[in-house]
Scaffold this active site. Structure first.
Site, mmCIF file in Angstrom:
data_model
loop_
_atom_site.group_PDB
_atom_site.id
_atom_site.type_symbol
_atom_site.label_atom_id
_atom_site.label_comp_id
_atom_site.label_asym_id
_atom_site.label_seq_id
_atom_site.Cartn_x
_atom_site.Cartn_y
_atom_site.Cartn_z
ATOM 1 N N HIS A 3 46.723 40.543 46.040
ATOM 2 C CA HIS A 3 47.473 39.419 46.627
ATOM 3 C C HIS A 3 47.960 39.775 48.039
ATOM 4 C CE1 HIS A 3 48.705 38.381 42.226
ATOM 5 N NE2 HIS A 3 47.871 37.433 42.607
ATOM 6 N N LYS A 21 51.309 30.146 31.977
ATOM 7 C CA LYS A 21 50.953 31.511 31.555
ATOM 8 C C LYS A 21 52.095 32.306 30.907
ATOM 9 C CE LYS A 21 47.302 32.259 35.020
ATOM 10 N NZ LYS A 21 46.972 33.005 36.241
ATOM 11 N N ARG A 69 37.876 36.577 43.850
ATOM 12 C CA ARG A 69 37.453 37.928 43.488
ATOM 13 C C ARG A 69 36.038 37.889 42.952
ATOM 14 N NH1 ARG A 69 42.441 38.651 39.650
ATOM 15 N NH2 ARG A 69 41.990 36.444 39.652
ATOM 16 N N SER A 82 46.728 40.617 37.860
ATOM 17 C CA SER A 82 48.093 40.814 37.350
ATOM 18 C C SER A 82 48.061 41.062 35.846
ATOM 19 C CB SER A 82 48.954 39.591 37.647
ATOM 20 O OG SER A 82 49.061 39.389 39.025
HETATM 21 P P1 ADP Z 1 47.163 31.628 39.525
HETATM 22 O O1 ADP Z 1 47.915 31.601 38.243
HETATM 23 O O2 ADP Z 1 47.436 30.454 40.410
HETATM 24 O O3 ADP Z 1 45.683 31.941 39.408
HETATM 25 P P2 ADP Z 1 47.523 34.334 40.504
HETATM 26 O O4 ADP Z 1 48.814 34.987 40.840
HETATM 27 O O5 ADP Z 1 46.771 34.914 39.341
HETATM 28 O O6 ADP Z 1 47.869 32.836 40.310
HETATM 29 O O7 ADP Z 1 46.579 34.335 41.772
HETATM 30 C C1 ADP Z 1 46.901 33.637 42.958
HETATM 31 C C2 ADP Z 1 45.691 33.610 43.860
HETATM 32 O O8 ADP Z 1 45.374 34.936 44.277
HETATM 33 C C3 ADP Z 1 44.409 33.071 43.215
HETATM 34 O O9 ADP Z 1 43.678 32.373 44.199
HETATM 35 C C4 ADP Z 1 43.674 34.319 42.808
HETATM 36 O O10 ADP Z 1 42.270 34.101 42.734
HETATM 37 C C5 ADP Z 1 44.032 35.234 43.960
HETATM 38 N N1 ADP Z 1 43.939 36.648 43.593
HETATM 39 C C6 ADP Z 1 44.473 37.273 42.535
HETATM 40 N N2 ADP Z 1 44.174 38.593 42.523
HETATM 41 C C7 ADP Z 1 43.413 38.802 43.636
HETATM 42 C C8 ADP Z 1 42.740 39.948 44.191
HETATM 43 N N3 ADP Z 1 42.769 41.134 43.581
HETATM 44 N N4 ADP Z 1 42.049 39.781 45.345
HETATM 45 C C9 ADP Z 1 41.996 38.570 45.930
HETATM 46 N N5 ADP Z 1 42.571 37.449 45.446
HETATM 47 C C10 ADP Z 1 43.274 37.559 44.327
#
Ligand code: ADP
Length: 161
Positions: A19, A43, A92, A130
């Site tokens: 992130h 979630k 990703r 996460s």
């Molecule tokens: P959500 O519940 O909206 O998917 P997340 O916190 O899981 O929220 O992710 C927020 C954004 O960050 C999403 O677009 C996700 O694809 C992106 N994201 C999560 N982990 C990574 C990573 N390791 N590299 C790049 N983007 C990421």
């Protein structure tokens, strides 16, 4: 010229190096980047929304053009309220694509004036999510390649409770 405001929405439970990489590259492209933490996430997050906001604020405090807020309800409504023209999302692996594609098209139908922009993950962060980090923390694994030291501390504290 009007300011380019982008929103990077997510659950951020907790914020990872993946992130942070998207945030650090994204902030260069916009005048203001708002990291928007979803309050009503389906979630059932480990960290409360206030905790997630505080953790992210601590990670990005040195950058004046990054704001961290929580939001409720429809993302496009929040984007309109903030006068944001862009939603920033990270991609990703291929499995992210289908969900992100559906969400981007749905948001475009709801709000054609808002564009979704995708940034490709840095390859060394492509496997970081996460969900796995929460599992590793619960099982007592080493977190340093996935999250910052203060996020690792917050995870350890949470798991002691
Ligand atoms: P959500 O519940 O909206 O998917 P997340 O916190 O899981 O929220 O992710 C927020 C954004 O960050 C999403 O677009 C996700 O694809 C992106 N994201 C999560 N982990 C990574 C990573 N390791 N590299 C790049 N983007 C990421």
């Amino acid at each position: 010229m009007s300011k380019r405001i982008a929103i990077y929405p997510g659950t951020f439970d907790p914020i990872t190096k993946g992130h942070l990489d998207i945030i650090n590259r994204g902030r260069i492209l916009f005048d203001t980047l708002i990291v928007a933490v979803a309050n009503s996430s389906p979630k059932s997050p480990l960290f409360s929304v206030t905790e997630r906001v505080d953790i992210i604020r601590n990670e990005v405090k040195k950058h004046k053009n990054i704001k961290v807020e929580s939001f409720d309800g429809l993302l496009v409504n929040y984007a309109h309220e903030k006068k944001a023209s862009t939603l920033l999302r990270g991609l990703r692996v291929i499995s992210d694509f289908e969900y992100e594609f559906q969400m981007a098209l749905t948001n475009r139908e709801l709000a054609p004036d808002i564009e979704t922009v995708f940034m490709m993950t840095a390859e060394n962060y492509a496997h970081i999510s996460s969900r796995f980090i929460r599992d590793i923390a619960r099982l007592g694994g080493d977190l340093k390649s996935f999250v910052s030291p203060s996020v690792a501390r917050a995870l350890k504290k949470k798991n002691k409770k």
